[in-house]
Design a protein around this motif. Structure first.
Motif, PDB file in Angstrom:
ATOM      1  N   GLU A  30       0.849  -1.177   0.000  1.00 55.68           N
ATOM      2  CA  GLU A  30       0.000   0.000   0.000  1.00 55.68           C
ATOM      3  C   GLU A  30       0.891   1.235   0.000  1.00 55.68           C
ATOM      4  OE1 GLU A  30      -2.541  -0.398   3.411  1.00 55.68           O
ATOM      5  OE2 GLU A  30      -3.584  -2.111   2.540  1.00 55.68           O
ATOM      6  N   VAL A  31       0.314   2.369  -0.336  1.00 54.71           N
ATOM      7  CA  VAL A  31       1.058   3.622  -0.285  1.00 54.71           C
ATOM      8  C   VAL A  31       0.397   4.523   0.750  1.00 54.71           C
ATOM      9  CG1 VAL A  31       1.838   5.645  -1.562  1.00 54.71           C
ATOM     10  CG2 VAL A  31       1.805   3.416  -2.687  1.00 54.71           C
ATOM     11  N   HIS A  32       1.194   4.968   1.699  1.00 51.79           N
ATOM     12  CA  HIS A  32       0.712   5.839   2.770  1.00 51.79           C
ATOM     13  C   HIS A  32       1.017   7.295   2.422  1.00 51.79           C
ATOM     14  CE1 HIS A  32      -0.118   7.332   6.783  1.00 51.79           C
ATOM     15  NE2 HIS A  32       1.040   7.963   6.743  1.00 51.79           N
ATOM     16  N   HIS A  33      -0.003   8.141   2.465  1.00 52.05           N
ATOM     17  CA  HIS A  33       0.198   9.582   2.294  1.00 52.05           C
ATOM     18  C   HIS A  33       0.867  10.137   3.548  1.00 52.05           C
ATOM     19  CE1 HIS A  33      -2.861   9.409  -0.920  1.00 52.05           C
ATOM     20  NE2 HIS A  33      -2.359  10.570  -1.315  1.00 52.05           N
ATOM     21  N   LEU A  34       1.966  10.833   3.383  1.00 55.27           N
ATOM     22  CA  LEU A  34       2.601  11.479   4.522  1.00 55.27           C
ATOM     23  C   LEU A  34       1.815  12.714   4.952  1.00 55.27           C
ATOM     24  CD1 LEU A  34       6.321  11.081   3.500  1.00 55.27           C
ATOM     25  CD2 LEU A  34       5.123   9.907   5.346  1.00 55.27           C
ATOM     26  N   TYR A  35       1.156  13.345   4.007  1.00 53.86           N
ATOM     27  CA  TYR A  35       0.242  14.449   4.296  1.00 53.86           C
ATOM     28  C   TYR A  35      -1.139  13.943   3.897  1.00 53.86           C
ATOM     29  CZ  TYR A  35      -1.762  19.152   4.320  1.00 53.86           C
ATOM     30  OH  TYR A  35      -2.526  20.258   4.585  1.00 53.86           O
ATOM     31  N   SER A  36      -2.036  13.912   4.805  1.00 51.00           N
ATOM     32  CA  SER A  36      -3.316  13.235   4.662  1.00 51.00           C
ATOM     33  C   SER A  36      -4.099  13.653   3.417  1.00 51.00           C
ATOM     34  CB  SER A  36      -4.144  13.520   5.913  1.00 51.00           C
ATOM     35  OG  SER A  36      -5.225  12.663   5.992  1.00 51.00           O
ATOM     36  N   ARG A  37      -4.624  12.648   2.708  1.00 51.07           N
ATOM     37  CA  ARG A  37      -5.412  12.907   1.504  1.00 51.07           C
ATOM     38  C   ARG A  37      -6.627  13.765   1.833  1.00 51.07           C
ATOM     39  NH1 ARG A  37      -7.471   7.870  -0.539  1.00 51.07           N
ATOM     40  NH2 ARG A  37      -5.481   7.503  -1.507  1.00 51.07           N
ATOM     41  N   ASN A  38      -7.288  13.500   2.964  1.00 54.98           N
ATOM     42  CA  ASN A  38      -8.490  14.282   3.272  1.00 54.98           C
ATOM     43  C   ASN A  38      -8.154  15.769   3.449  1.00 54.98           C
ATOM     44  OD1 ASN A  38      -7.340  13.410   5.878  1.00 54.98           O
ATOM     45  ND2 ASN A  38      -9.097  14.463   6.765  1.00 54.98           N
ATOM     46  N   ALA A  39      -6.966  16.080   3.968  1.00 52.02           N
ATOM     47  CA  ALA A  39      -6.563  17.485   4.103  1.00 52.02           C
ATOM     48  C   ALA A  39      -6.356  18.114   2.721  1.00 52.02           C
ATOM     49  CB  ALA A  39      -5.288  17.597   4.934  1.00 52.02           C
ATOM     50  N   MET A  40      -5.802  17.336   1.789  1.00 46.28           N
ATOM     51  CA  MET A  40      -5.600  17.863   0.432  1.00 46.28           C
ATOM     52  C   MET A  40      -6.929  18.045  -0.292  1.00 46.28           C
ATOM     53  SD  MET A  40      -2.088  16.033  -0.842  1.00 46.28           S
ATOM     54  CE  MET A  40      -2.398  14.399  -0.224  1.00 46.28           C
ATOM     55  N   VAL A  41      -7.872  17.141  -0.061  1.00 43.31           N
ATOM     56  CA  VAL A  41      -9.203  17.291  -0.661  1.00 43.31           C
ATOM     57  C   VAL A  41      -9.866  18.554  -0.117  1.00 43.31           C
ATOM     58  CG1 VAL A  41     -11.535  16.321  -0.769  1.00 43.31           C
ATOM     59  CG2 VAL A  41      -9.555  14.855  -1.192  1.00 43.31           C
ATOM     60  N   LEU A  42      -9.747  18.788   1.188  1.00 50.90           N
ATOM     61  CA  LEU A  42     -10.325  19.990   1.778  1.00 50.90           C
ATOM     62  C   LEU A  42      -9.677  21.255   1.214  1.00 50.90           C
ATOM     63  CD1 LEU A  42     -12.450  20.980   3.752  1.00 50.90           C
ATOM     64  CD2 LEU A  42     -10.708  20.890   5.539  1.00 50.90           C
ATOM     65  N   GLU A  43      -8.354  21.238   1.025  1.00 49.77           N
ATOM     66  CA  GLU A  43      -7.676  22.380   0.395  1.00 49.77           C
ATOM     67  C   GLU A  43      -8.215  22.621  -1.007  1.00 49.77           C
ATOM     68  OE1 GLU A  43      -3.345  22.796   0.530  1.00 49.77           O
ATOM     69  OE2 GLU A  43      -3.353  21.351   2.187  1.00 49.77           O
ATOM     70  N   THR A  44      -8.448  21.538  -1.745  1.00 52.46           N
ATOM     71  CA  THR A  44      -8.978  21.654  -3.107  1.00 52.46           C
ATOM     72  C   THR A  44     -10.389  22.228  -3.073  1.00 52.46           C
ATOM     73  OG1 THR A  44      -7.646  19.732  -3.731  1.00 52.46           O
ATOM     74  CG2 THR A  44      -9.353  20.424  -5.276  1.00 52.46           C
ATOM     75  N   MET A  45     -11.194  21.752  -2.144  1.00 53.29           N
ATOM     76  CA  MET A  45     -12.552  22.273  -2.019  1.00 53.29           C
ATOM     77  C   MET A  45     -12.530  23.752  -1.649  1.00 53.29           C
ATOM     78  SD  MET A  45     -14.537  19.031  -0.352  1.00 53.29           S
ATOM     79  CE  MET A  45     -16.178  19.688  -0.631  1.00 53.29           C
ATOM     80  N   ASP A  46     -11.622  24.135  -0.764  1.00 56.10           N
ATOM     81  CA  ASP A  46     -11.476  25.558  -0.409  1.00 56.10           C
ATOM     82  C   ASP A  46     -11.098  26.384  -1.630  1.00 56.10           C
ATOM     83  OD1 ASP A  46     -12.123  25.101   2.241  1.00 56.10           O
ATOM     84  OD2 ASP A  46     -10.045  25.171   2.952  1.00 56.10           O
ATOM     85  N   PHE A  47     -10.213  25.851  -2.464  1.00 57.81           N
ATOM     86  CA  PHE A  47      -9.787  26.554  -3.675  1.00 57.81           C
ATOM     87  C   PHE A  47     -10.999  26.900  -4.544  1.00 57.81           C
ATOM     88  CE2 PHE A  47      -8.605  26.502  -8.155  1.00 57.81           C
ATOM     89  CZ  PHE A  47      -7.579  27.431  -8.185  1.00 57.81           C
ATOM     90  N   PHE A  48     -11.935  25.951  -4.631  1.00 60.50           N
ATOM     91  CA  PHE A  48     -13.129  26.151  -5.461  1.00 60.50           C
ATOM     92  C   PHE A  48     -14.303  26.744  -4.667  1.00 60.50           C
ATOM     93  CE2 PHE A  48     -10.902  22.902  -7.982  1.00 60.50           C
ATOM     94  CZ  PHE A  48     -10.956  23.502  -9.230  1.00 60.50           C
ATOM     95  N   ASN A  49     -14.063  27.105  -3.393  1.00 62.99           N
ATOM     96  CA  ASN A  49     -15.124  27.643  -2.527  1.00 62.99           C
ATOM     97  C   ASN A  49     -16.319  26.700  -2.434  1.00 62.99           C
ATOM     98  OD1 ASN A  49     -13.800  30.121  -1.867  1.00 62.99           O
ATOM     99  ND2 ASN A  49     -14.236  30.779  -3.961  1.00 62.99           N
ATOM    100  N   LEU A  50     -16.039  25.421  -2.230  1.00 64.01           N
ATOM    101  CA  LEU A  50     -17.098  24.415  -2.132  1.00 64.01           C
ATOM    102  C   LEU A  50     -17.395  24.106  -0.672  1.00 64.01           C
ATOM    103  CD1 LEU A  50     -15.803  21.932  -4.852  1.00 64.01           C
ATOM    104  CD2 LEU A  50     -17.591  23.665  -5.107  1.00 64.01           C
ATOM    105  N   TYR A  51     -18.614  23.699  -0.414  1.00 64.76           N
ATOM    106  CA  TYR A  51     -19.002  23.251   0.915  1.00 64.76           C
ATOM    107  C   TYR A  51     -18.666  21.772   1.057  1.00 64.76           C
ATOM    108  CZ  TYR A  51     -21.577  27.612   1.064  1.00 64.76           C
ATOM    109  OH  TYR A  51     -21.911  28.937   1.040  1.00 64.76           O
ATOM    110  N   GLU A  52     -18.504  21.317   2.300  1.00 61.51           N
ATOM    111  CA  GLU A  52     -18.115  19.925   2.552  1.00 61.51           C
ATOM    112  C   GLU A  52     -19.102  18.915   2.000  1.00 61.51           C
ATOM    113  OE1 GLU A  52     -16.569  18.678   6.316  1.00 61.51           O
ATOM    114  OE2 GLU A  52     -15.855  20.703   6.726  1.00 61.51           O
ATOM    115  N   ASP A  53     -20.365  19.279   1.878  1.00 60.95           N
ATOM    116  CA  ASP A  53     -21.356  18.320   1.391  1.00 60.95           C
ATOM    117  C   ASP A  53     -21.471  18.317  -0.142  1.00 60.95           C
ATOM    118  OD1 ASP A  53     -22.560  20.795   1.184  1.00 60.95           O
ATOM    119  OD2 ASP A  53     -24.465  20.162   2.047  1.00 60.95           O
ATOM    120  N   PHE A  54     -20.621  19.098  -0.818  1.00 62.29           N
ATOM    121  CA  PHE A  54     -20.625  19.103  -2.277  1.00 62.29           C
ATOM    122  C   PHE A  54     -20.161  17.744  -2.793  1.00 62.29           C
ATOM    123  CE2 PHE A  54     -18.614  19.745  -6.415  1.00 62.29           C
ATOM    124  CZ  PHE A  54     -19.615  20.420  -7.094  1.00 62.29           C
TER     125      PHE A  54
END
Length: 133
Positions: A30-54
């Motif tokens: 398996e490959v372990h993210h050293l920086y959590s994938r969920n944090a990167m997804v949240l950063e991406t959502m912030d970039f697009f000004n999306l809400y968490e339930d999008f």
């Protein structure tokens, strides 16, 4: 959605981890993210000004492609992942939980369970992190 589109990142993480002699456990599986994938997804959502339930899966193909492109740019600001056995990956997450994991947690994990790999891990993190300004 994001995890099904990361085959290039996974291959590069596997290849580089092997090159550094950093595979943890009996076999890399398996490959372990050293920086959590969920944090990167949240950063991406912030970039697009999306809400968490999008729901990105319900968006247009053009938007999904743009989302993945931006996610990849954010992912590339962080070190590659670590190729690790399922057993060691499960041990890491049993200690540190799932989500919001950090490089510092993984450094501590390696210090505690694979101290002989600590120096090469620190070098790996430094050399696989792309600095962007």
């Amino acid at each position: 959605f994001v995890s099904s589109n990361d085959t290039a990142w996974r291959r590069e993480s596997q290849r580089t981890t092997i090159k550094y002699g950093l595979v943890l456990g009996n076999a890399g599986e398996e490959v372990h993210h050293l920086y959590s994938r969920n944090a990167m997804v949240l950063e991406t959502m912030d970039f697009f000004n999306l809400y968490e339930d999008f729901n990105v899966n319900e968006a247009s193909t053009d938007f999904r492609n743009s989302f993945i492109k931006t996610f990849r740019e954010i992912e590339n600001r962080h070190p590659l992942g670590i190729y690790i056995s399922k057993t060691e990956h499960a041990r890491f997450h049993s200690i540190y939980g799932f989500g919001w994991n950090t490089e510092e947690q993984f450094i501590e994990f390696v210090s505690n369970f694979f101290p002989e790999k600590l120096e090469v891990l620190l070098k790996y993190i430094k050399e696989t992190t792309k600095i962007t300004n």
